[in-house]
Write a protein that holds these residues in place. Structure first.
Motif, PDB file in Angstrom:
ATOM      1  N   LEU A  54       5.722   2.502   1.915  1.00 51.62           N
ATOM      2  CA  LEU A  54       4.586   3.350   1.567  1.00 51.62           C
ATOM      3  C   LEU A  54       3.253   2.618   1.450  1.00 51.62           C
ATOM      4  CD1 LEU A  54       6.302   5.552  -1.176  1.00 51.62           C
ATOM      5  CD2 LEU A  54       5.952   6.098   1.234  1.00 51.62           C
ATOM      6  N   ALA A  55       3.266   1.298   1.464  1.00 54.89           N
ATOM      7  CA  ALA A  55       2.043   0.511   1.257  1.00 54.89           C
ATOM      8  C   ALA A  55       0.875   0.916   2.166  1.00 54.89           C
ATOM      9  CB  ALA A  55       2.342  -0.980   1.414  1.00 54.89           C
ATOM     10  N   PRO A  56       1.084   1.224   3.454  1.00 53.23           N
ATOM     11  CA  PRO A  56      -0.060   1.597   4.300  1.00 53.23           C
ATOM     12  C   PRO A  56      -0.772   2.872   3.863  1.00 53.23           C
ATOM     13  CG  PRO A  56       1.834   0.965   5.652  1.00 53.23           C
ATOM     14  CD  PRO A  56       2.332   1.092   4.250  1.00 53.23           C
ATOM     15  N   SER A  57      -0.117   3.691   3.046  1.00 47.15           N
ATOM     16  CA  SER A  57      -0.726   4.940   2.593  1.00 47.15           C
ATOM     17  C   SER A  57      -1.240   4.855   1.157  1.00 47.15           C
ATOM     18  CB  SER A  57       0.293   6.082   2.680  1.00 47.15           C
ATOM     19  OG  SER A  57       0.804   6.199   3.984  1.00 47.15           O
ATOM     20  N   ASP A 110      -7.643  -0.872   1.461  1.00 43.91           N
ATOM     21  CA  ASP A 110      -6.261  -0.612   1.871  1.00 43.91           C
ATOM     22  C   ASP A 110      -5.400  -1.862   1.745  1.00 43.91           C
ATOM     23  OD1 ASP A 110      -6.691  -2.237   4.110  1.00 43.91           O
ATOM     24  OD2 ASP A 110      -6.883  -0.556   5.512  1.00 43.91           O
ATOM     25  N   ASP A 111      -4.148  -1.748   2.144  1.00 37.64           N
ATOM     26  CA  ASP A 111      -3.197  -2.848   1.949  1.00 37.64           C
ATOM     27  C   ASP A 111      -3.482  -4.044   2.835  1.00 37.64           C
ATOM     28  OD1 ASP A 111      -2.388  -1.371   4.254  1.00 37.64           O
ATOM     29  OD2 ASP A 111      -0.398  -2.276   4.120  1.00 37.64           O
ATOM     30  N   GLN A 112      -4.358  -3.863   3.840  1.00 37.09           N
ATOM     31  CA  GLN A 112      -4.729  -4.968   4.714  1.00 37.09           C
ATOM     32  C   GLN A 112      -6.067  -5.600   4.329  1.00 37.09           C
ATOM     33  OE1 GLN A 112      -2.596  -6.058   7.220  1.00 37.09           O
ATOM     34  NE2 GLN A 112      -1.251  -4.568   6.184  1.00 37.09           N
ATOM     35  N   GLY A 113      -6.656  -5.115   3.241  1.00 37.90           N
ATOM     36  CA  GLY A 113      -7.941  -5.645   2.793  1.00 37.90           C
ATOM     37  C   GLY A 113      -9.146  -4.969   3.422  1.00 37.90           C
ATOM     38  N   ASN A 114      -8.917  -3.909   4.186  1.00 35.14           N
ATOM     39  CA  ASN A 114     -10.029  -3.183   4.798  1.00 35.14           C
ATOM     40  C   ASN A 114     -10.691  -2.253   3.783  1.00 35.14           C
ATOM     41  OD1 ASN A 114      -9.428  -4.213   7.484  1.00 35.14           O
ATOM     42  ND2 ASN A 114      -7.650  -2.840   7.437  1.00 35.14           N
ATOM     43  N   GLY A 149      -3.613  -6.089  -7.579  1.00 30.18           N
ATOM     44  CA  GLY A 149      -2.914  -5.771  -6.353  1.00 30.18           C
ATOM     45  C   GLY A 149      -1.878  -4.690  -6.581  1.00 30.18           C
ATOM     46  N   MET A 150      -1.459  -4.035  -5.499  1.00 30.07           N
ATOM     47  CA  MET A 150      -0.534  -2.915  -5.603  1.00 30.07           C
ATOM     48  C   MET A 150       0.869  -3.374  -6.021  1.00 30.07           C
ATOM     49  SD  MET A 150      -1.871   0.040  -5.083  1.00 30.07           S
ATOM     50  CE  MET A 150      -3.431   0.730  -4.487  1.00 30.07           C
ATOM     51  N   ILE A 151       1.469  -2.607  -6.938  1.00 34.20           N
ATOM     52  CA  ILE A 151       2.821  -2.915  -7.401  1.00 34.20           C
ATOM     53  C   ILE A 151       3.626  -1.617  -7.493  1.00 34.20           C
ATOM     54  CG2 ILE A 151       2.028  -4.906  -8.739  1.00 34.20           C
ATOM     55  CD1 ILE A 151       2.589  -3.171 -11.276  1.00 34.20           C
ATOM     56  N   VAL A 152       4.944  -1.766  -7.694  1.00 39.54           N
ATOM     57  CA  VAL A 152       5.835  -0.649  -7.955  1.00 39.54           C
ATOM     58  C   VAL A 152       6.486  -0.878  -9.316  1.00 39.54           C
ATOM     59  CG1 VAL A 152       7.818   0.683  -7.168  1.00 39.54           C
ATOM     60  CG2 VAL A 152       6.337  -0.423  -5.498  1.00 39.54           C
TER      61      VAL A 152
END
Length: 417
Positions: free
Chosen positions: A29-32, A84-88, A140-143
């Motif tokens: 799900l990271a790209p979203s 986003d997850d790529q730093g964009n 940063g994103m975590i679960v």
């Protein structure tokens, strides 16, 4: 000993599986997933951060209203941005809000269809394992795994009780089930593994309304939502049972609903106190966030009973009068949000009541939502020499007709035994 080892192995195995499942969900799900940023245009720096998640293939993203509230109130001051997850990074437009349930829809420009989160059709069952995604403390994103514990019973507007670490920055992030379907949205925490989520059906309602017709004005949309909510809340309050409860030699009202909670205190243990004092406070266990300096939709009722046989009438009266200045509005607002209070004073002794009050009724108007008011009432008993009752309420964000009806019922519910 073997049984203990077996139990430990079972716990380790379960924890390992949960961690593996969380990792799989995050990778999928990271790209979203996005960090949502409010950028101050003058300084160019972050003012607020939260989380968000894409719910359509053309760039529509869900988040919390409070994450982007600065922009909703002052679009000339801020820009909404995603990471986003790529730093964009990129700019987001504000499309729609649900200020009551703390939700917002924002949108990014996309050149091709993108992956997005599926929203569940069913609510979780109690005890079901869930996974909260977000960006805590800008790390940063975590679960975060957790457990669904049903709806919070003390809320007028539904909130899910989630056992898991929902931290600052995770606001607006999705909470998914084992099938990666969204069942809630991170909104608040009380610490100690207690988190609260907006149920997914509130997001479905907002999304469906947006698909039908995008709001022409966010401010007008918010005004309509605030009015609808206060009508629903006060219809429930006025139609519920108002119970008379003893407070010293007085009778004061409590409203029999689960989302109004009461607390009490007295100085009965202070044998040398010149005045016996007992207090009761009943309040709505939530409010509505407009911005960091402006909250509404609150309800608070306070009562203080005093009596003495140790001092003369005049000294008692002066000590009693000092308590009056403590009455304040129950919600936070600034001069940019509301007008000054305008007050009306009167001596009131209704025919069906055993108490005579000096009554002070004050109102202030919302500048952006002119049909809504904050109301402050103060009733001071004046018919007994060495007994006194202060009855006080504040209600926030109500229309004039609601204020009149609530004030009348409140005054008629206060009496001497």
């Amino acid at each position: 000993m073997k049984r203990v080892i077996a139990l430990l192995l079972c716990v380790v195995s379960t924890a390992s599986y949960a961690a593996e499942q969380a990792g799989t969900i995050f990778k999928q799900l990271a790209p979203s997933l996005y960090q949502i940023r409010l950028i101050d245009k003058v300084s160019g720096e972050k003012s607020t951060i939260g989380s968000g998640f894409q719910i359509t293939d053309n760039g529509l993203i869900a988040t919390n209203y409070h994450v982007i509230s600065g922009y909703a109130q002052a679009p000339q001051k801020y820009q909404i941005q995603y990471l986003d997850d790529q730093g964009n990074k990129g700019e987001l437009s504000l499309e729609s809000v649900d200020v009551i349930n703390d939700l917002a829809l924002v949108k990014r420009s996309v050149s091709k269809p993108m992956s997005f989160f599926a929203i569940a059709e069913q609510a979780p069952i109690k005890g079901e394992k869930l996974f909260s995604l977000g960006n805590p403390h800008d790390l940063g994103m975590i679960v975060v795994p957790g457990t669904y514990n049903g709806l919070k019973t003390e809320s007028f507007n539904d909130k899910i009780h989630f056992t898991g670490s929902v931290n600052s920055g995770m606001s607006g992030g999705p909470v998914v089930n084992k099938d990666s379907e969204v069942v809630g949205i991170n909104v608040a925490t009380s610490g100690n593994q207690i988190g609260f989520l907006v149920p997914h059906d509130k997001l479905v309602t907002l999304f469906d309304g947006y698909k039908t017709a995008k709001p022409s004005s966010i401010e007008e949309q918010m005004a309509a939502q605030l009015k609808d909510n206060q009508k629903a809340l006060f219809t429930t309050l006025m139609n519920s049972t108002w119970e008379g409860k003893a407070l010293g030699a007085a009778v004061v009202p409590t409203i029999d609903v689960p989302f109004i909670r009461c607390w009490g205190e007295s100085n009965a243990d202070k044998k040398d106190a010149l005045i016996l004092s007992a207090m009761a406070n009943c309040a709505l266990d939530e409010n509505t966030f407009i911005d960091a300096t402006f909250f509404t939709s609150s309800v608070e009722m306070q009562f203080q009973y005093m009596e003495t046989d140790k001092i003369d009438d005049l000294k008692f009266y002066h000590l009693y009068q000092r308590q009056i200045s403590r009455a304040t509005a129950g919600n936070k607002a600034t001069k940019e949000d509301v007008t000054e209070f305008a007050c009306h004073h009167d001596l009131v002794a209704p025919m069906n009541m055993s108490i005579t009050n000096k009554s002070i009724l004050c109102t202030r108007n919302y500048k952006k939502f002119p049909e809504l008011f904050d109301v402050l009432y103060l009733g001071l008993s004046v018919d007994k020499k060495k007994q006194a009752l202060i009855s006080h309420f504040t209600i926030a964000g109500v229309e004039q007709s609601v204020a009149t009806a609530f004030t009348k019922k409140f005054m008629e519910s206060v009496a001497w035994k």
